[in-house]
Design a protein around this motif. Structure first.
Motif, mmCIF file in Angstrom:
data_model
loop_
_atom_site.group_PDB
_atom_site.id
_atom_site.type_symbol
_atom_site.label_atom_id
_atom_site.label_comp_id
_atom_site.label_asym_id
_atom_site.label_seq_id
_atom_site.Cartn_x
_atom_site.Cartn_y
_atom_site.Cartn_z
ATOM 1 N N ASP A 1 0.922 -1.498 -0.234
ATOM 2 C CA ASP A 1 -0.212 -0.268 0.027
ATOM 3 C C ASP A 1 1.264 1.435 -0.082
ATOM 4 O OD1 ASP A 1 -2.329 -1.733 -0.587
ATOM 5 O OD2 ASP A 1 -3.182 -1.628 2.109
ATOM 6 N N TYR A 2 1.661 1.138 0.374
ATOM 7 C CA TYR A 2 2.947 2.151 1.046
ATOM 8 C C TYR A 2 3.506 2.629 -1.165
ATOM 9 C CZ TYR A 2 7.423 4.733 1.354
ATOM 10 O OH TYR A 2 8.287 5.346 1.705
ATOM 11 N N LEU A 3 3.501 1.298 -1.209
ATOM 12 C CA LEU A 3 4.399 1.794 -2.629
ATOM 13 C C LEU A 3 3.288 2.323 -3.559
ATOM 14 C CD1 LEU A 3 6.555 -1.758 -2.215
ATOM 15 C CD2 LEU A 3 7.562 1.353 -3.120
ATOM 16 N N VAL A 4 2.080 1.443 -3.311
ATOM 17 C CA VAL A 4 0.799 2.547 -4.120
ATOM 18 C C VAL A 4 0.566 3.534 -4.297
ATOM 19 C CG1 VAL A 4 -0.672 1.595 -4.533
ATOM 20 C CG2 VAL A 4 0.151 -0.175 -5.142
ATOM 21 N N ARG A 5 0.747 4.240 -3.067
ATOM 22 C CA ARG A 5 0.550 5.394 -3.278
ATOM 23 C C ARG A 5 1.888 6.093 -3.120
ATOM 24 N NH1 ARG A 5 -1.084 4.545 1.721
ATOM 25 N NH2 ARG A 5 0.667 4.885 2.936
ATOM 26 N N GLY A 6 2.395 5.620 -2.305
ATOM 27 C CA GLY A 6 4.294 6.590 -2.781
ATOM 28 C C GLY A 6 4.079 7.059 -4.902
ATOM 29 N N LEU A 7 4.598 5.647 -5.594
ATOM 30 C CA LEU A 7 4.317 5.978 -6.968
ATOM 31 C C LEU A 7 3.186 6.921 -7.419
ATOM 32 C CD1 LEU A 7 5.592 1.658 -6.824
ATOM 33 C CD2 LEU A 7 7.015 4.295 -7.890
ATOM 34 N N ASP B 1 1.962 1.549 9.804
ATOM 35 C CA ASP B 1 1.414 1.264 10.822
ATOM 36 C C ASP B 1 0.823 0.012 9.327
ATOM 37 O OD1 ASP B 1 -0.576 2.926 8.977
ATOM 38 O OD2 ASP B 1 -0.204 4.942 10.138
ATOM 39 N N ALA B 2 -0.742 0.167 10.432
ATOM 40 C CA ALA B 2 -1.734 -0.851 9.656
ATOM 41 C C ALA B 2 -2.706 -0.240 8.185
ATOM 42 C CB ALA B 2 -3.054 -1.002 10.236
ATOM 43 N N GLU B 3 -2.458 1.766 8.230
ATOM 44 C CA GLU B 3 -2.464 1.975 6.929
ATOM 45 C C GLU B 3 -1.392 1.583 6.303
ATOM 46 O OE1 GLU B 3 -3.662 3.001 10.177
ATOM 47 O OE2 GLU B 3 -5.745 1.936 9.843
ATOM 48 N N GLY B 4 -0.736 1.590 5.788
ATOM 49 C CA GLY B 4 0.703 2.161 5.602
ATOM 50 C C GLY B 4 1.253 3.237 5.493
ATOM 51 N N MET B 5 1.515 3.550 7.081
ATOM 52 C CA MET B 5 1.888 4.851 6.805
ATOM 53 C C MET B 5 3.538 4.855 7.533
ATOM 54 S SD MET B 5 -0.387 6.850 4.772
ATOM 55 C CE MET B 5 0.229 8.801 5.888
ATOM 56 N N PRO B 6 4.380 5.836 7.017
ATOM 57 C CA PRO B 6 5.726 5.613 8.039
ATOM 58 C C PRO B 6 5.855 5.710 8.826
ATOM 59 C CG PRO B 6 5.855 6.864 5.649
ATOM 60 C CD PRO B 6 4.593 6.393 5.595
ATOM 61 N N THR B 7 6.071 5.250 10.276
ATOM 62 C CA THR B 7 6.056 5.744 11.683
ATOM 63 C C THR B 7 7.559 5.368 12.236
ATOM 64 O OG1 THR B 7 6.200 3.487 12.438
ATOM 65 C CG2 THR B 7 4.034 4.313 12.514
ATOM 66 N N GLY B 8 7.772 6.477 13.696
ATOM 67 C CA GLY B 8 9.024 6.721 13.713
ATOM 68 C C GLY B 8 10.111 6.422 13.167
#
Length: 196
Positions: free
Chosen positions: A23-29, A154-161
């Motif tokens: 999900d992180y990659l899809v959103r970022g791309l 996190d569970a939504e694919g958002m970066p943490t820390g």
């Protein structure tokens, strides 16, 4: 110029952690202006490989294979998101990719791996390099190894820390590298047809 990118993910587990990275990659791309689609092996639901797509008579392949073959052929680049099972790649993602061959040719691929531990799936990541190259793709040198994944996304694919911050920096390099190779491959295909 927008690239058509497939993000391929292969976990069949009930409580999948790697979907966070997909999900992180899809959103970022997509945020970079690309046309991105997640191909989830579990959702596609291909059987264990018995017959490759190319082994079916024209027009007789199961609809899931026909649909996915067209998506692969239309893509400019690929990102393979893999967990690490016993120092190797996930069988779901490997099974999905093995149904095709020529459809993958002459495009770049990136690898993003993950694990629950600090190694971030590095061993599976390394195994995929050889496999994707054998399948006719140019594997870019920038890769992502994410671990521990639960402390990074996190569970939504958002970066943490701090781990999430490090991932954001590494993602930029991977995305730039992939875009460069996608443009190079498109330009070369326009100039000269692939040799086979």
């Amino acid at each position: 110029m927008s690239d058509r990118i497939l993000v391929l993910y292969g976990s069949y587990r009930f409580d999948r952690m790697g979907i966070r990275l997909a999900d992180y990659l899809v959103r970022g791309l997509a945020a970079r202006g690309n046309d991105v689609e997640l191909i989830d092996a579990r959702a596609v639901g291909l059987p264990m490989l018995d017959r490759m797509y190319k082994e079916y008579p024209k027009g007789e392949a199961p609809s899931a294979l026909e649909t996915l073959a067209e998506k692969i052929r239309m893509a400019d680049a690929f990102v393979f998101v893999t967990g690490e099972y016993n120092w190797g790649p996930q069988p779901g993602l490997k099974n999905l990719t093995d149904h095709f061959l020529e459809e993958w040719f002459w495009r770049p691929a990136a690898i993003a791996s993950y694990s629950a531990g600090r190694a971030g799936g590095a061993r599976a990541n390394a195994v995929w390099h050889g496999m994707l190259s054998e399948m006719g793709m140019v594997v870019i040198s920038s890769t992502l190894t994410v671990g521990p994944i639960a402390a990074t996304l996190d569970a939504e694919g958002m970066p943490t820390g701090s781990a999430g911050e490090a991932l954001d920096k590494s993602f930029h390099n991977l995305a730039e590298d992939l875009a460069w190779w996608a443009e190079a491959a498109k330009s070369q295909r326009a100039r000269r047809a692939p040799p086979y």
